[in-house]
Design a protein around this motif. Structure first.
Motif, PDB file in Angstrom:
ATOM      1  N   TRP A  41       0.818  -1.219   0.000  1.00 59.42           N
ATOM      2  CA  TRP A  41       0.000   0.000   0.000  1.00 59.42           C
ATOM      3  C   TRP A  41       0.847   1.262   0.000  1.00 59.42           C
ATOM      4  CZ3 TRP A  41      -4.463   1.355  -1.573  1.00 59.42           C
ATOM      5  CH2 TRP A  41      -5.555   0.481  -1.517  1.00 59.42           C
ATOM      6  N   ASP A  42       2.053   1.216   0.587  1.00 61.75           N
ATOM      7  CA  ASP A  42       2.919   2.402   0.609  1.00 61.75           C
ATOM      8  C   ASP A  42       3.312   2.807  -0.810  1.00 61.75           C
ATOM      9  OD1 ASP A  42       2.858   2.649   3.342  1.00 61.75           O
ATOM     10  OD2 ASP A  42       4.652   1.427   3.663  1.00 61.75           O
ATOM     11  N   LYS A  43       3.707   1.810  -1.605  1.00 60.35           N
ATOM     12  CA  LYS A  43       4.073   2.100  -2.988  1.00 60.35           C
ATOM     13  C   LYS A  43       2.858   2.550  -3.785  1.00 60.35           C
ATOM     14  CE  LYS A  43       8.062  -1.004  -3.374  1.00 60.35           C
ATOM     15  NZ  LYS A  43       8.623  -2.191  -4.091  1.00 60.35           N
ATOM     16  N   ALA A  44       1.720   1.889  -3.556  1.00 58.50           N
ATOM     17  CA  ALA A  44       0.500   2.258  -4.272  1.00 58.50           C
ATOM     18  C   ALA A  44       0.078   3.681  -3.926  1.00 58.50           C
ATOM     19  CB  ALA A  44      -0.618   1.273  -3.925  1.00 58.50           C
ATOM     20  N   THR A  45       0.177   4.037  -2.645  1.00 57.21           N
ATOM     21  CA  THR A  45      -0.208   5.378  -2.205  1.00 57.21           C
ATOM     22  C   THR A  45       0.664   6.436  -2.854  1.00 57.21           C
ATOM     23  OG1 THR A  45      -1.013   4.542  -0.081  1.00 57.21           O
ATOM     24  CG2 THR A  45      -0.496   6.885  -0.200  1.00 57.21           C
ATOM     25  N   ALA A  46       1.955   6.142  -2.981  1.00 59.16           N
ATOM     26  CA  ALA A  46       2.871   7.096  -3.627  1.00 59.16           C
ATOM     27  C   ALA A  46       2.465   7.330  -5.079  1.00 59.16           C
ATOM     28  CB  ALA A  46       4.306   6.572  -3.550  1.00 59.16           C
ATOM     29  N   GLU A  47       2.068   6.257  -5.768  1.00 60.19           N
ATOM     30  CA  GLU A  47       1.639   6.382  -7.162  1.00 60.19           C
ATOM     31  C   GLU A  47       0.303   7.122  -7.261  1.00 60.19           C
ATOM     32  OE1 GLU A  47       3.131   5.562 -10.026  1.00 60.19           O
ATOM     33  OE2 GLU A  47       4.912   4.981  -8.895  1.00 60.19           O
ATOM     34  N   LEU A  48      -0.593   6.845  -6.338  1.00 59.10           N
ATOM     35  CA  LEU A  48      -1.918   7.470  -6.367  1.00 59.10           C
ATOM     36  C   LEU A  48      -1.859   8.960  -6.056  1.00 59.10           C
ATOM     37  CD1 LEU A  48      -3.922   4.694  -4.490  1.00 59.10           C
ATOM     38  CD2 LEU A  48      -4.045   5.225  -6.928  1.00 59.10           C
ATOM     39  N   SER A  49      -0.778   9.390  -5.409  1.00 57.27           N
ATOM     40  CA  SER A  49      -0.626  10.795  -5.034  1.00 57.27           C
ATOM     41  C   SER A  49       0.028  11.631  -6.128  1.00 57.27           C
ATOM     42  CB  SER A  49       0.204  10.905  -3.746  1.00 57.27           C
ATOM     43  OG  SER A  49      -0.423  10.227  -2.681  1.00 57.27           O
ATOM     44  N   LYS A  50       0.565  10.963  -7.153  1.00 56.96           N
ATOM     45  CA  LYS A  50       1.234  11.693  -8.220  1.00 56.96           C
ATOM     46  C   LYS A  50       0.234  12.456  -9.079  1.00 56.96           C
ATOM     47  CE  LYS A  50       5.258   8.637  -8.707  1.00 56.96           C
ATOM     48  NZ  LYS A  50       5.993   7.729  -9.616  1.00 56.96           N
ATOM     49  N   LYS A  51       0.734  13.473  -9.756  1.00 59.18           N
ATOM     50  CA  LYS A  51      -0.137  14.264 -10.625  1.00 59.18           C
ATOM     51  C   LYS A  51      -0.575  13.445 -11.835  1.00 59.18           C
ATOM     52  CE  LYS A  51       1.639  18.835  -9.425  1.00 59.18           C
ATOM     53  NZ  LYS A  51       2.182  20.118  -9.946  1.00 59.18           N
ATOM     54  N   LEU A  52      -1.728  13.791 -12.345  1.00 57.00           N
ATOM     55  CA  LEU A  52      -2.258  13.145 -13.543  1.00 57.00           C
ATOM     56  C   LEU A  52      -1.573  13.730 -14.769  1.00 57.00           C
ATOM     57  CD1 LEU A  52      -4.333  11.404 -15.096  1.00 57.00           C
ATOM     58  CD2 LEU A  52      -5.944  13.309 -14.862  1.00 57.00           C
ATOM     59  N   ASP A  53      -0.955  12.870 -15.551  1.00 54.22           N
ATOM     60  CA  ASP A  53      -0.270  13.307 -16.766  1.00 54.22           C
ATOM     61  C   ASP A  53      -1.305  13.843 -17.755  1.00 54.22           C
ATOM     62  OD1 ASP A  53       1.108  13.547 -19.182  1.00 54.22           O
ATOM     63  OD2 ASP A  53       2.373  11.806 -18.782  1.00 54.22           O
ATOM     64  N   PRO A  54      -1.166  15.108 -18.188  1.00 52.10           N
ATOM     65  CA  PRO A  54      -2.162  15.678 -19.106  1.00 52.10           C
ATOM     66  C   PRO A  54      -2.270  14.953 -20.439  1.00 52.10           C
ATOM     67  CG  PRO A  54      -0.246  17.123 -18.909  1.00 52.10           C
ATOM     68  CD  PRO A  54      -0.128  16.082 -17.832  1.00 52.10           C
ATOM     69  N   SER A  55      -1.248  14.187 -20.813  1.00 50.11           N
ATOM     70  CA  SER A  55      -1.314  13.447 -22.077  1.00 50.11           C
ATOM     71  C   SER A  55      -2.351  12.330 -22.015  1.00 50.11           C
ATOM     72  CB  SER A  55       0.057  12.860 -22.426  1.00 50.11           C
ATOM     73  OG  SER A  55       0.447  11.854 -21.509  1.00 50.11           O
ATOM     74  N   HIS A  56      -2.799  11.978 -20.798  1.00 51.83           N
ATOM     75  CA  HIS A  56      -3.792  10.932 -20.630  1.00 51.83           C
ATOM     76  C   HIS A  56      -5.208  11.494 -20.495  1.00 51.83           C
ATOM     77  CE1 HIS A  56      -0.268   8.485 -18.824  1.00 51.83           C
ATOM     78  NE2 HIS A  56      -0.381   8.260 -20.116  1.00 51.83           N
ATOM     79  N   VAL A  57      -5.323  12.803 -20.597  1.00 50.46           N
ATOM     80  CA  VAL A  57      -6.637  13.445 -20.445  1.00 50.46           C
ATOM     81  C   VAL A  57      -7.249  13.704 -21.822  1.00 50.46           C
ATOM     82  CG1 VAL A  57      -7.880  15.461 -19.578  1.00 50.46           C
ATOM     83  CG2 VAL A  57      -5.915  14.548 -18.304  1.00 50.46           C
ATOM     84  N   LYS A  58      -8.460  13.236 -22.016  1.00 47.43           N
ATOM     85  CA  LYS A  58      -9.193  13.463 -23.257  1.00 47.43           C
ATOM     86  C   LYS A  58     -10.350  14.424 -22.975  1.00 47.43           C
ATOM     87  CE  LYS A  58      -6.545  10.373 -25.094  1.00 47.43           C
ATOM     88  NZ  LYS A  58      -5.453  10.769 -26.012  1.00 47.43           N
ATOM     89  N   SER A  59     -10.959  14.920 -24.042  1.00 44.97           N
ATOM     90  CA  SER A  59     -12.101  15.824 -23.851  1.00 44.97           C
ATOM     91  C   SER A  59     -13.158  15.547 -24.916  1.00 44.97           C
ATOM     92  CB  SER A  59     -11.653  17.279 -23.920  1.00 44.97           C
ATOM     93  OG  SER A  59     -11.100  17.588 -25.184  1.00 44.97           O
ATOM     94  N   ARG A  60     -14.386  15.871 -24.570  1.00 43.21           N
ATOM     95  CA  ARG A  60     -15.503  15.721 -25.508  1.00 43.21           C
ATOM     96  C   ARG A  60     -16.514  16.833 -25.254  1.00 43.21           C
ATOM     97  NH1 ARG A  60     -16.632  11.424 -21.806  1.00 43.21           N
ATOM     98  NH2 ARG A  60     -18.510  11.860 -20.562  1.00 43.21           N
ATOM     99  N   SER A  61     -17.297  17.122 -26.271  1.00 46.83           N
ATOM    100  CA  SER A  61     -18.335  18.142 -26.141  1.00 46.83           C
ATOM    101  C   SER A  61     -19.530  17.547 -25.413  1.00 46.83           C
ATOM    102  CB  SER A  61     -18.768  18.646 -27.520  1.00 46.83           C
ATOM    103  OG  SER A  61     -17.681  19.264 -28.182  1.00 46.83           O
ATOM    104  N   GLN A  62     -20.072  18.321 -24.481  1.00 50.92           N
ATOM    105  CA  GLN A  62     -21.231  17.843 -23.739  1.00 50.92           C
ATOM    106  C   GLN A  62     -21.975  19.027 -23.130  1.00 50.92           C
ATOM    107  OE1 GLN A  62     -20.813  14.300 -21.164  1.00 50.92           O
ATOM    108  NE2 GLN A  62     -21.870  15.439 -19.580  1.00 50.92           N
ATOM    109  N   GLY A  63     -23.280  19.091 -23.393  1.00 50.26           N
ATOM    110  CA  GLY A  63     -24.088  20.148 -22.808  1.00 50.26           C
ATOM    111  C   GLY A  63     -23.644  21.543 -23.170  1.00 50.26           C
ATOM    112  N   GLY A  64     -23.123  21.702 -24.374  1.00 53.10           N
ATOM    113  CA  GLY A  64     -22.669  23.018 -24.803  1.00 53.10           C
ATOM    114  C   GLY A  64     -21.292  23.400 -24.303  1.00 53.10           C
ATOM    115  N   GLY A  65     -20.633  22.482 -23.605  1.00 58.86           N
ATOM    116  CA  GLY A  65     -19.279  22.756 -23.109  1.00 58.86           C
ATOM    117  C   GLY A  65     -18.358  21.592 -23.390  1.00 58.86           C
ATOM    118  N   SER A  66     -17.204  21.585 -22.725  1.00 58.69           N
ATOM    119  CA  SER A  66     -16.218  20.531 -22.911  1.00 58.69           C
ATOM    120  C   SER A  66     -16.004  19.790 -21.597  1.00 58.69           C
ATOM    121  CB  SER A  66     -14.883  21.135 -23.389  1.00 58.69           C
ATOM    122  OG  SER A  66     -13.901  20.143 -23.552  1.00 58.69           O
TER     123      SER A  66
END
Length: 211
Positions: A3-28
């Protein structure tokens, strides 16, 4: 599972290259894809260390025709368990196809995947938790691993470009230099100490304007 190693990974920032976007409700809307969430769960928790269980699948209303195609909608509730820690998530899926069977299949898959991602999201940033913060403070490129050779070469290069003794000492005694120096192997520290000494000797002897 560690869990110590997992917690360290879970606390890291989200790499923006893994973030996608889609149009929804007139926004993104920003999101992480289902396959990526599964890959991250396998990487962080380990294969066989987590499970996914669909608790509920419910069709929302009857299929209806829209623009010559059938539209089907489902909701799902999925439970993710990691080393005894249980998280539930609800999701929505919509399928649109001329073939009503295909529409059902698409809606079911989307609902289950959406619910799984919502359950995993509660574990930390890599699963999209960071996207719920409007400031996006925890979305960013992860820091590069410390590279001793690259660090040594960078400091050595900076020392070699010092134009006078005052600049040389500012570089040598800078807090960032001292912190990086302290992380290096003794042999590399010796190389940098010699580079500094040699540059001091050169700048002390070289005629002004030839540095």
């Amino acid at each position: 599972m560690d869990w110590d190693k997992a917690t360290a990974e879970l606390s890291k920032k989200l790499d923006p290259s893994h973030v996608k976007s889609r149009s929804q409700g007139g926004g993104s809307v920003s999101y992480v894809e289902g396959w990526h969430a599964i890959a991250e769960a396998n990487r962080i928790f380990g294969f066989g260390e987590w499970t996914r269980e669909t608790l509920e699948l419910r069709q929302l209303g009857d299929p209806r025709e829209v623009g010559g195609k059938m539209r089907v909608e489902y909701m799902a509730r999925v439970r993710v368990t990691v080393a005894g820690v249980v998280r539930d998530g609800c999701g929505f899926g919509q399928g649109i196809d001329k073939d009503v069977g295909q529409a059902h299949e698409s809606a079911l898959k989307e609902a289950e995947t959406d619910a799984m991602k919502r359950a995993l999201m509660t574990f930390g940033n890599p699963f999209g938790l960071a996207l719920y913060d409007k400031s996006r403070e925890n979305v960013g490129t992860p820091e590069k691993p410390f590279d001793p050779a690259e660090t040594r070469d960078r400091i050595k290069n900076a020392l070699s470009k010092a134009r006078d003794l005052a600049e040389l000492e500012r570089i040598w005694k800078h807090p960032a230099t001292e912190e990086a120096f302290g992380k290096l192997h003794p042999a590399m520290q010796g190389e940098l100490t010699k580079a500094h000494t040699d540059r001091v000797a050169f700048l002390s002897q070289a005629p002004e304007g030839t540095h």
